[in-house]
Each structure stands twice: as C-alpha cells, then as structure tokens.
Motif scaffolding. Structure first.
Motif, PDB file in Angstrom:
ATOM      1  N   GLY A  44       0.885  -1.144   0.000  1.00 44.30           N
ATOM      2  CA  GLY A  44       0.000   0.000   0.000  1.00 44.30           C
ATOM      3  C   GLY A  44       0.927   1.198   0.000  1.00 44.30           C
ATOM      4  N   LEU A  45       0.827   2.065  -0.965  1.00 43.32           N
ATOM      5  CA  LEU A  45       1.849   3.101  -1.082  1.00 43.32           C
ATOM      6  C   LEU A  45       1.260   4.426  -1.498  1.00 43.32           C
ATOM      7  CD1 LEU A  45       3.064   3.377  -4.466  1.00 43.32           C
ATOM      8  CD2 LEU A  45       2.818   0.977  -3.879  1.00 43.32           C
ATOM      9  N   GLY A  46       2.026   5.456  -1.240  1.00 45.63           N
ATOM     10  CA  GLY A  46       1.640   6.791  -1.656  1.00 45.63           C
ATOM     11  C   GLY A  46       2.868   7.654  -1.824  1.00 45.63           C
ATOM     12  N   LEU A  47       2.825   8.492  -2.833  1.00 44.08           N
ATOM     13  CA  LEU A  47       3.889   9.442  -3.135  1.00 44.08           C
ATOM     14  C   LEU A  47       3.294  10.835  -2.974  1.00 44.08           C
ATOM     15  CD1 LEU A  47       6.819   9.637  -4.281  1.00 44.08           C
ATOM     16  CD2 LEU A  47       5.803   9.649  -6.572  1.00 44.08           C
ATOM     17  N   ARG A  48       4.081  11.770  -2.458  1.00 37.69           N
ATOM     18  CA  ARG A  48       3.576  13.141  -2.300  1.00 37.69           C
ATOM     19  C   ARG A  48       2.943  13.601  -3.599  1.00 37.69           C
ATOM     20  NH1 ARG A  48       8.447  15.997  -0.360  1.00 37.69           N
ATOM     21  NH2 ARG A  48       7.931  17.427  -2.028  1.00 37.69           N
ATOM     22  N   SER A  60       8.045   5.180 -10.866  1.00 37.03           N
ATOM     23  CA  SER A  60       8.484   3.790 -11.027  1.00 37.03           C
ATOM     24  C   SER A  60       9.740   3.511 -10.212  1.00 37.03           C
ATOM     25  CB  SER A  60       8.693   3.437 -12.500  1.00 37.03           C
ATOM     26  OG  SER A  60       9.640   4.276 -13.095  1.00 37.03           O
ATOM     27  N   ARG A  61      10.628   4.492 -10.070  1.00 32.75           N
ATOM     28  CA  ARG A  61      11.819   4.304  -9.223  1.00 32.75           C
ATOM     29  C   ARG A  61      11.409   4.159  -7.755  1.00 32.75           C
ATOM     30  NH1 ARG A  61      13.879   8.798 -11.960  1.00 32.75           N
ATOM     31  NH2 ARG A  61      14.226   9.837  -9.986  1.00 32.75           N
ATOM     32  N   PHE A  62      10.430   4.947  -7.328  1.00 36.92           N
ATOM     33  CA  PHE A  62       9.903   4.858  -5.969  1.00 36.92           C
ATOM     34  C   PHE A  62       9.352   3.453  -5.717  1.00 36.92           C
ATOM     35  CE2 PHE A  62       6.103   5.478  -3.188  1.00 36.92           C
ATOM     36  CZ  PHE A  62       6.752   5.877  -2.025  1.00 36.92           C
ATOM     37  N   VAL A  63       8.556   2.941  -6.657  1.00 40.91           N
ATOM     38  CA  VAL A  63       7.969   1.609  -6.513  1.00 40.91           C
ATOM     39  C   VAL A  63       9.062   0.541  -6.506  1.00 40.91           C
ATOM     40  CG1 VAL A  63       6.399  -0.075  -7.544  1.00 40.91           C
ATOM     41  CG2 VAL A  63       5.775   2.346  -7.505  1.00 40.91           C
ATOM     42  N   GLN A  64      10.074   0.672  -7.338  1.00 41.96           N
ATOM     43  CA  GLN A  64      11.174  -0.296  -7.365  1.00 41.96           C
ATOM     44  C   GLN A  64      11.908  -0.329  -6.028  1.00 41.96           C
ATOM     45  OE1 GLN A  64      13.164   1.148 -10.871  1.00 41.96           O
ATOM     46  NE2 GLN A  64      12.128  -0.321 -12.205  1.00 41.96           N
ATOM     47  N   ARG A  92       0.641   2.943 -15.167  1.00 41.90           N
ATOM     48  CA  ARG A  92       1.833   2.998 -16.029  1.00 41.90           C
ATOM     49  C   ARG A  92       3.111   2.947 -15.200  1.00 41.90           C
ATOM     50  NH1 ARG A  92      -1.307   6.837 -18.687  1.00 41.90           N
ATOM     51  NH2 ARG A  92      -0.103   8.542 -17.762  1.00 41.90           N
ATOM     52  N   ALA A  93       3.151   3.662 -14.083  1.00 41.57           N
ATOM     53  CA  ALA A  93       4.343   3.645 -13.218  1.00 41.57           C
ATOM     54  C   ALA A  93       4.567   2.246 -12.660  1.00 41.57           C
ATOM     55  CB  ALA A  93       4.198   4.660 -12.081  1.00 41.57           C
TER      56      ALA A  93
END
Length: 130
Positions: A44-48, A60-64, A92-93
C-alpha cells in the motif's frame, strides 16, 4: 484515529508494517505499508501528490525501491498491490516498475464500491509509449 480504532493508531501494527520514505534532504516523499497475506506481501503506497507525474520516472523508481525492501523482508513472497482502474498514471508507473495486471474486481471503499486492478510484481519492466 484511536477513537475510530484505525489500524494506523495501533502502534505495534504501524511499527511492523508502515515505513516513511525520505529524500536526501530528509523530506518525507512517500509512505508504504507492507501488508502481509499468506505467501504475499501487498504494498500500500503513496507518493507526495506534487511529485506524481513528474518527469524522470520518479514514480516507477519509488515503486522499485519499495519492491526491493519487500524482497529483503520476505524474499520468497509474491509482491502485489491494488490500484483503482481509473488511475492510469499510477498503473503505467507500476508497469514500468515490473508489475502486471492479473485481476480486476469491485471492492468496498469508505466512499462506496470501486473497481480495482490487482497487479503482481513480475520483475519484468514493461515499456510503454506515450
């Protein structure tokens, strides 16, 4: 959150499953929950919000980065996540980070039911044209 018995108010659960992600300046850029399911780690994730859609493939780098940590914590577990079907930018990310859609279903949310994709990490990056 304590009054509503939110899981985030549970200190042990929060310590075991949640992590913040900071940048080189110490600024919180995102978060992740490593939710354990038998044989699976669900992210479960979130980016600012102001960082979403930025150039350079930050999403995609954050998810990796999160996948690498999930693999470190539970190397033999499958990794998956859920995403609302309308969230094409996130999809897509996630695909660029190596996830593939494996299922689509309706799920209850605090605002009613919504349609979600389940995406499983395959390790194969999928390149998409713009």
């Amino acid at each position: 959150m304590v009054r509503d018995q939110s899981e985030f108010a549970d200190l042990e659960l929060r310590d075991a499953q949640y992590r913040g992600v900071i940048d080189a300046d110490g600024t919180l850029t995102g978060f992740v929950q490593f939710f354990p399911i038998v044989g699976v780690t669900r992210l479960g994730l979130g980016l600012r919000p102001e960082l979403c859609g930025s150039s350079g493939g930050l999403g995609s780098r954050f998810v990796q980065l999160l996948v690498a940590e999930a693999q470190r914590q539970a190397p033999h577990q499958e990794i998956d996540l859920e995403v609302l079907v309308w969230n094409e930018r996130a999809i897509r990310a996630y695909q660029r980070a190596g996830f593939a859609i494996t299922d689509t279903y309706e799920k209850w949310t605090p605002t009613g039911t919504a349609e979600f994709h389940c995406m499983v990490y395959t390790g194969l990056s999928i390149l998409l044209s713009r």
